[in-house]
Scaffold this motif. Structure first.
Motif, PDB file in Angstrom:
ATOM      1  N   ILE A  81      39.854  40.913  31.240  1.00 25.98           N
ATOM      2  CA  ILE A  81      40.090  40.951  32.688  1.00 25.98           C
ATOM      3  C   ILE A  81      38.766  40.860  33.439  1.00 25.98           C
ATOM      4  CG2 ILE A  81      41.027  42.343  34.581  1.00 25.98           C
ATOM      5  CD1 ILE A  81      43.038  43.431  32.578  1.00 25.98           C
ATOM      6  N   ALA A  82      37.760  41.592  32.948  1.00 24.98           N
ATOM      7  CA  ALA A  82      36.450  41.539  33.613  1.00 24.98           C
ATOM      8  C   ALA A  82      35.906  40.107  33.548  1.00 24.98           C
ATOM      9  CB  ALA A  82      35.483  42.511  32.944  1.00 24.98           C
ATOM     10  N   LEU A 100      39.427  26.350  39.855  1.00 26.59           N
ATOM     11  CA  LEU A 100      40.513  27.332  39.844  1.00 26.59           C
ATOM     12  C   LEU A 100      41.804  26.547  39.677  1.00 26.59           C
ATOM     13  CD1 LEU A 100      39.445  29.657  42.773  1.00 26.59           C
ATOM     14  CD2 LEU A 100      38.952  29.892  40.342  1.00 26.59           C
ATOM     15  N   ASP A 101      42.669  27.019  38.788  1.00 28.75           N
ATOM     16  CA  ASP A 101      43.890  26.261  38.530  1.00 28.75           C
ATOM     17  C   ASP A 101      45.108  26.952  39.152  1.00 28.75           C
ATOM     18  OD1 ASP A 101      45.196  24.078  37.637  1.00 28.75           O
ATOM     19  OD2 ASP A 101      45.094  24.525  35.509  1.00 28.75           O
ATOM     20  N   TRP A 102      46.297  26.419  38.846  1.00 26.59           N
ATOM     21  CA  TRP A 102      47.543  26.828  39.525  1.00 26.59           C
ATOM     22  C   TRP A 102      47.827  28.321  39.393  1.00 26.59           C
ATOM     23  CZ3 TRP A 102      51.454  28.985  36.644  1.00 26.59           C
ATOM     24  CH2 TRP A 102      51.389  28.795  35.264  1.00 26.59           C
ATOM     25  N   ARG A 103      47.520  28.927  38.246  1.00 25.61           N
ATOM     26  CA  ARG A 103      47.887  30.331  38.062  1.00 25.61           C
ATOM     27  C   ARG A 103      47.022  31.246  38.946  1.00 25.61           C
ATOM     28  NH1 ARG A 103      51.214  33.079  34.427  1.00 25.61           N
ATOM     29  NH2 ARG A 103      51.454  31.393  32.952  1.00 25.61           N
ATOM     30  N   THR A 104      45.762  30.876  39.110  1.00 29.65           N
ATOM     31  CA  THR A 104      44.899  31.689  39.984  1.00 29.65           C
ATOM     32  C   THR A 104      45.435  31.618  41.411  1.00 29.65           C
ATOM     33  OG1 THR A 104      43.005  31.240  38.601  1.00 29.65           O
ATOM     34  CG2 THR A 104      42.528  31.990  40.814  1.00 29.65           C
ATOM     35  N   ARG A 105      45.826  30.391  41.825  1.00 27.04           N
ATOM     36  CA  ARG A 105      46.338  30.241  43.194  1.00 27.04           C
ATOM     37  C   ARG A 105      47.618  31.046  43.388  1.00 27.04           C
ATOM     38  NH1 ARG A 105      44.640  24.922  42.422  1.00 27.04           N
ATOM     39  NH2 ARG A 105      46.768  24.196  42.037  1.00 27.04           N
ATOM     40  N   ALA A 106      48.414  31.170  42.314  1.00 27.43           N
ATOM     41  CA  ALA A 106      49.685  31.890  42.440  1.00 27.43           C
ATOM     42  C   ALA A 106      49.507  33.401  42.314  1.00 27.43           C
ATOM     43  CB  ALA A 106      50.658  31.395  41.388  1.00 27.43           C
ATOM     44  N   GLU A 107      48.573  33.836  41.482  1.00 30.43           N
ATOM     45  CA  GLU A 107      48.527  35.262  41.137  1.00 30.43           C
ATOM     46  C   GLU A 107      47.397  36.055  41.788  1.00 30.43           C
ATOM     47  OE1 GLU A 107      48.425  35.646  36.883  1.00 30.43           O
ATOM     48  OE2 GLU A 107      50.487  34.963  36.646  1.00 30.43           O
ATOM     49  N   VAL A 108      46.322  35.365  42.145  1.00 31.69           N
ATOM     50  CA  VAL A 108      45.143  36.129  42.582  1.00 31.69           C
ATOM     51  C   VAL A 108      44.941  36.013  44.092  1.00 31.69           C
ATOM     52  CG1 VAL A 108      42.662  36.485  42.237  1.00 31.69           C
ATOM     53  CG2 VAL A 108      44.085  35.708  40.336  1.00 31.69           C
ATOM     54  N   ASP A 109      44.827  37.158  44.744  1.00 30.47           N
ATOM     55  CA  ASP A 109      44.521  37.170  46.165  1.00 30.47           C
ATOM     56  C   ASP A 109      42.998  37.036  46.267  1.00 30.47           C
ATOM     57  OD1 ASP A 109      44.123  37.714  48.820  1.00 30.47           O
ATOM     58  OD2 ASP A 109      45.806  39.113  48.914  1.00 30.47           O
ATOM     59  N   LEU A 161      39.828  39.791  46.377  1.00 27.44           N
ATOM     60  CA  LEU A 161      38.884  39.857  45.255  1.00 27.44           C
ATOM     61  C   LEU A 161      37.433  39.778  45.744  1.00 27.44           C
ATOM     62  CD1 LEU A 161      38.411  39.850  42.152  1.00 27.44           C
ATOM     63  CD2 LEU A 161      38.582  37.376  42.219  1.00 27.44           C
ATOM     64  N   VAL A 162      37.167  38.787  46.605  1.00 32.63           N
ATOM     65  CA  VAL A 162      35.788  38.610  47.100  1.00 32.63           C
ATOM     66  C   VAL A 162      35.377  39.814  47.947  1.00 32.63           C
ATOM     67  CG1 VAL A 162      34.330  37.187  48.587  1.00 32.63           C
ATOM     68  CG2 VAL A 162      35.857  36.107  46.953  1.00 32.63           C
ATOM     69  N   ASP A 163      36.276  40.252  48.837  1.00 31.62           N
ATOM     70  CA  ASP A 163      35.939  41.390  49.710  1.00 31.62           C
ATOM     71  C   ASP A 163      35.622  42.643  48.892  1.00 31.62           C
ATOM     72  OD1 ASP A 163      36.266  39.856  51.877  1.00 31.62           O
ATOM     73  OD2 ASP A 163      38.258  40.584  52.438  1.00 31.62           O
ATOM     74  N   LEU A 164      36.477  42.928  47.908  1.00 27.13           N
ATOM     75  CA  LEU A 164      36.260  44.136  47.099  1.00 27.13           C
ATOM     76  C   LEU A 164      34.953  44.057  46.308  1.00 27.13           C
ATOM     77  CD1 LEU A 164      39.851  44.806  45.744  1.00 27.13           C
ATOM     78  CD2 LEU A 164      38.573  46.220  47.325  1.00 27.13           C
ATOM     79  N   LEU A 165      34.663  42.857  45.842  1.00 28.86           N
ATOM     80  CA  LEU A 165      33.433  42.673  45.086  1.00 28.86           C
ATOM     81  C   LEU A 165      32.204  42.900  45.954  1.00 28.86           C
ATOM     82  CD1 LEU A 165      33.001  42.011  42.153  1.00 28.86           C
ATOM     83  CD2 LEU A 165      32.875  39.617  42.722  1.00 28.86           C
ATOM     84  N   LEU A 166      32.301  42.385  47.185  1.00 28.03           N
ATOM     85  CA  LEU A 166      31.160  42.545  48.098  1.00 28.03           C
ATOM     86  C   LEU A 166      30.989  43.998  48.557  1.00 28.03           C
ATOM     87  CD1 LEU A 166      31.501  39.314  50.261  1.00 28.03           C
ATOM     88  CD2 LEU A 166      29.819  39.781  48.497  1.00 28.03           C
ATOM     89  N   PHE A 224      39.615  43.530  39.975  1.00 27.43           N
ATOM     90  CA  PHE A 224      40.513  42.395  39.747  1.00 27.43           C
ATOM     91  C   PHE A 224      41.982  42.838  39.784  1.00 27.43           C
ATOM     92  CE2 PHE A 224      42.683  39.168  37.127  1.00 27.43           C
ATOM     93  CZ  PHE A 224      42.352  38.048  37.877  1.00 27.43           C
ATOM     94  N   LEU A 225      42.246  44.016  39.219  1.00 26.58           N
ATOM     95  CA  LEU A 225      43.630  44.505  39.177  1.00 26.58           C
ATOM     96  C   LEU A 225      44.196  44.711  40.584  1.00 26.58           C
ATOM     97  CD1 LEU A 225      43.640  47.013  36.187  1.00 26.58           C
ATOM     98  CD2 LEU A 225      44.475  44.683  36.272  1.00 26.58           C
ATOM     99  N   LYS A 226      43.293  44.982  41.549  1.00 22.54           N
ATOM    100  CA  LYS A 226      43.759  45.192  42.926  1.00 22.54           C
ATOM    101  C   LYS A 226      44.131  43.863  43.599  1.00 22.54           C
ATOM    102  CE  LYS A 226      41.584  49.536  43.895  1.00 22.54           C
ATOM    103  NZ  LYS A 226      40.325  49.994  43.400  1.00 22.54           N
TER     104      LYS A 226
END
Lengths: 185, 272
Positions: free
Chosen positions: A105-106, A163-172, A176-181, B108-110
């Motif tokens: 996951i990381a 980035l492929d179709w699954r990232t577009r469907a599953e990842v906000d 992600l970017v905001d939390l990382l920053l 990532f989980l969030k």
């Protein structure tokens, strides 16, 4: 009463279409839903979405192009792909049950956010170098291939990752970017 | 004052350089703003009156075409910067590098909402299965006895058989027992060890020998193989006493590839 049973029937049909995989990829295209459910399929999906919310699920719409700023037109919806996804979050323990280790996951988080920062495409070599900081060297190649196989990333003949179709469907991606920053490290 | 021929040659060279620059920016994902569109247009305009031959016009058109691709990249870049997704790439890269594995996974989980999907058998896969079944030979044909060839019998000494690797120097069962003891010592508190960590050795031939012995440890019930398919990992778990697995449960064969590439990958990983 008639109206209620009309929608109940359509919702059942929508559940069958959305939950079961009919093609190589999961999800259903808008035009397919229109063909099976009729022109008022957005309304059927809306009712189903409200119902799924109680189960911590949601109907996710992935548009062919960028997400329209205003209310999407019927034409844009027909071209979009619809999926049922989890609405809330998975706990680390639950991800293990799905077959994902913390390392995996990381690694995926790093690859996706790096590609986002590079405007949607980055050379595989650079992503590999980045992953090598956190994962054992021999896992980097295996993991990247797994992300590509599952549809999170795509690779072209010039060894560029997208980035492929699954990232577009599953990842906000915004979250992600905001939390990382926001991290304090 | 350069002649017309020299000017043409110079113009062709400059257009070719522009085309190469644009291509490398596009293919290597470089910053598209390193190409100055105004400069390129000026060069194209400067040499356009010189062109007479179809090849020269083709070169001119190719330069314009490449420039158009770069302008598209520049426009995409500006669009991206204006969206909420834009973050300074260096800052983001730095954050990725500094954040720990666990924290990255938690972040990532969030943002991760996996798709719910159910597999089902389709008409196509059913048709494939029927086709396979129909083309399958009956068992009696597949298990036909091999015709054995008659050969002259001779005499060989034990040393010769050892030399030809038909016999081992040690009795095989003794070697297996020693190997089993080694495995028991290698497992940690979890009672298991990664397959490659146990089988892998400094040389490929030794790795093969260990993989060969390990397969007997598993088959003879000295140890068991724990396969995590999704994680693509295998563990060896030795038993305290050998177990007779025949008849106890359904036995399955697990093919394990021990190729030179896999061994090299493991070795590099170990060194890195």
């Amino acid at each position: 009463m008639k109206r209620k049973s009309y929608y109940a029937r359509k919702i059942k049909r929508a559940v069958h279409l959305l939950f079961y995989k009919h093609h190589r990829k999961p999800g259903v295209k808008g035009w397919e839903l229109k063909k099976r459910l009729g022109a008022d399929y957005p309304k059927v999906l809306n009712i189903l979405d409200n119902f799924l919310e109680k189960l911590d699920l949601q109907i996710k719409t992935v548009f062919e192009e960028e997400k329209p700023n205003e209310k999407p037109t019927l034409e844009e919806l027909n071209k979009a792909r619809f999926y049922v996804t989890l609405k809330g979050e998975l706990t680390p323990k639950e991800t293990k049950l799905c077959g994902w280790r913390i390392d995996d996951i990381a690694g995926l988080a790093m690859a996706i956010s790096y590609i986002i920062s590079k405007k949607g495409r980055a050379p595989r070599e650079e992503v590999e170098k980045l992953l090598r900081d956190k994962l054992p060297g021999w896992r980097v190649d295996i993991n990247l291939n797994r992300y590509v196989r599952s549809g999170y990333l795509a690779e072209d003949e010039n060894k560029q990752l997208y980035l492929d179709w699954r990232t577009r469907a599953e990842v906000d991606q915004n979250v992600l970017v905001d939390l990382l920053l926001e991290t304090e490290s | 004052m350069p002649s017309k021929k020299q000017r043409k040659k110079l113009g062709e060279e400059r257009l070719q350089r522009i085309i190469d620059l644009c291509r490398s920016v596009e293919e290597r994902g470089l910053d598209p703003f390193i190409v100055d569109a105004d400069d390129v247009i000026a060069v194209v305009r400067e040499y356009f009156p010189e062109w007479e031959l179809p090849e020269e016009f083709c070169l001119d058109a190719e330069a314009i075409h490449q420039l158009a691709s770069i302008i598209k990249l520049q426009s995409d870049w500006i669009k991206h910067r204006s969206t909420s997704l834009y973050a300074d790439p260096f800052l983001l890269e730095e954050k990725i590098r500094r954040t720990g594995k666990e924290e990255l996974a938690n972040i990532f989980l969030k943002a991760w909402h996996p798709i719910v999907e159910l597999e089902q058998i389709s008409h196509n896969s059913l048709a494939e299965a029927i086709k396979y079944w129909q083309s399958l030979l009956p068992l009696s044909e597949r298990w036909m006895d091999f015709v054995s060839l008659k050969t002259e019998a001779g005499v060989a000494t034990r040393e010769e058989l050892v030399q030809q690797r038909i016999l081992a120097e040690k009795v095989f069962s003794e070697e297996l027992e020693e190997f089993w003891e080694e495995l028991k010592q290698r497992v940690g508190d979890e009672g298991k060890v990664l397959y490659w960590d146990f089988v892998g050795a400094d040389t490929y031939s030794e790795t093969l020998r260990r993989a060969y012995l390990t397969s007997f440890l598993v088959t003879y019930g000295y140890t068991t193989l724990e396969v995590h398919r999704l994680e693509e990992e295998m563990f060896l778990k030795p038993f305290e006493k050998p177990k007779s697995l025949v008849g106890a449960e359904q036995l399955v064969s697990i093919p394990v590839s021990v190729s030179v590439e896999e061994w090299m990958k493991w070795k590099e990983g170990k060194q890195g």
